[in-house]
Motif scaffolding. Structure first.
Motif, PDB file in Angstrom:
ATOM      1  N   MET A   1       7.292 -15.682   0.751  1.00  0.00           N
ATOM      2  CA  MET A   1       7.699 -14.374   0.311  1.00  0.00           C
ATOM      3  C   MET A   1       7.687 -13.443   1.519  1.00  0.00           C
ATOM      4  SD  MET A   1       6.003 -11.728  -2.458  1.00  0.00           S
ATOM      5  CE  MET A   1       4.350 -12.156  -2.060  1.00  0.00           C
ATOM      6  N   CYS A   2       8.691 -12.590   1.590  1.00  0.00           N
ATOM      7  CA  CYS A   2       8.782 -11.594   2.645  1.00  0.00           C
ATOM      8  C   CYS A   2       8.287 -10.262   2.109  1.00  0.00           C
ATOM      9  CB  CYS A   2      10.217 -11.443   3.126  1.00  0.00           C
ATOM     10  SG  CYS A   2      10.820 -12.914   3.951  1.00  0.00           S
ATOM     11  N   LEU A   3       7.785  -9.451   3.007  1.00  0.00           N
ATOM     12  CA  LEU A   3       7.206  -8.190   2.618  1.00  0.00           C
ATOM     13  C   LEU A   3       7.752  -7.089   3.509  1.00  0.00           C
ATOM     14  CD1 LEU A   3       5.025  -7.108   0.710  1.00  0.00           C
ATOM     15  CD2 LEU A   3       3.364  -7.565   2.485  1.00  0.00           C
ATOM     16  N   ALA A   4       8.158  -5.983   2.936  1.00  0.00           N
ATOM     17  CA  ALA A   4       8.560  -4.810   3.691  1.00  0.00           C
ATOM     18  C   ALA A   4       7.375  -3.853   3.716  1.00  0.00           C
ATOM     19  CB  ALA A   4       9.772  -4.147   3.048  1.00  0.00           C
ATOM     20  N   ILE A   5       7.062  -3.317   4.889  1.00  0.00           N
ATOM     21  CA  ILE A   5       5.880  -2.485   5.029  1.00  0.00           C
ATOM     22  C   ILE A   5       6.231  -1.138   5.650  1.00  0.00           C
ATOM     23  CG2 ILE A   5       4.262  -4.409   5.191  1.00  0.00           C
ATOM     24  CD1 ILE A   5       4.323  -4.044   8.222  1.00  0.00           C
ATOM     25  N   PRO A   6       5.470  -0.086   5.311  1.00  0.00           N
ATOM     26  CA  PRO A   6       5.700   1.200   5.947  1.00  0.00           C
ATOM     27  C   PRO A   6       5.092   1.221   7.345  1.00  0.00           C
ATOM     28  CG  PRO A   6       4.121   1.428   4.142  1.00  0.00           C
ATOM     29  CD  PRO A   6       4.502  -0.009   4.232  1.00  0.00           C
ATOM     30  N   ALA A   7       5.818   1.821   8.274  1.00  0.00           N
ATOM     31  CA  ALA A   7       5.331   1.980   9.643  1.00  0.00           C
ATOM     32  C   ALA A   7       5.811   3.324  10.157  1.00  0.00           C
ATOM     33  CB  ALA A   7       5.838   0.854  10.524  1.00  0.00           C
ATOM     34  N   GLN A   8       5.055   3.895  11.080  1.00  0.00           N
ATOM     35  CA  GLN A   8       5.405   5.201  11.625  1.00  0.00           C
ATOM     36  C   GLN A   8       6.155   5.053  12.941  1.00  0.00           C
ATOM     37  OE1 GLN A   8       2.165   7.894  12.581  1.00  0.00           O
ATOM     38  NE2 GLN A   8       3.405   9.592  11.847  1.00  0.00           N
ATOM     39  N   VAL A   9       7.239   5.787  13.071  1.00  0.00           N
ATOM     40  CA  VAL A   9       8.028   5.773  14.307  1.00  0.00           C
ATOM     41  C   VAL A   9       7.265   6.562  15.365  1.00  0.00           C
ATOM     42  CG1 VAL A   9      10.195   6.469  15.386  1.00  0.00           C
ATOM     43  CG2 VAL A   9      10.196   5.585  13.038  1.00  0.00           C
TER      44      VAL A   9
END
Length: 82
Positions: A1-9
């Motif tokens: 399973m792939c996961l999309a995660i929040p990250a800060q630019v």
């Protein structure tokens, strides 16, 4: 399973790229699918691409959920990735 995660630019780079930070882990990603991203914005990252911008409050809630699952640990300055 792939996961999309929040990250800060943390840095905008040439050719629609950016450097993002998640719990001290920095990675270069593509912004080719988005417009108007600025340093400090949170984006959802999946397989090296920013898919959409995310409200900072929503990013914080999402990161807390990852922490509750044991995937991230709050460390005072953000989160530590496991």
């Amino acid at each position: 399973m792939c996961l999309a995660i929040p990250a800060q630019v943390v840095e905008l780079r040439p050719d629609d790229n950016a450097l993002v930070d998640l719990a001290g882990v920095k990675k270069e990603i593509s912004l080719a699918l988005l417009e108007g991203v600025a340093v400090g914005d949170y984006v959802i990252v999946h397989v090296g691409y920013a898919l959409n911008k995310l409200d900072p409050d929503e990013a914080a809630r999402t990161l807390r959920l990852f922490a509750e699952m044991g995937e991230l640990t709050p460390d005072g300055d953000g989160f530590t990735v496991h």
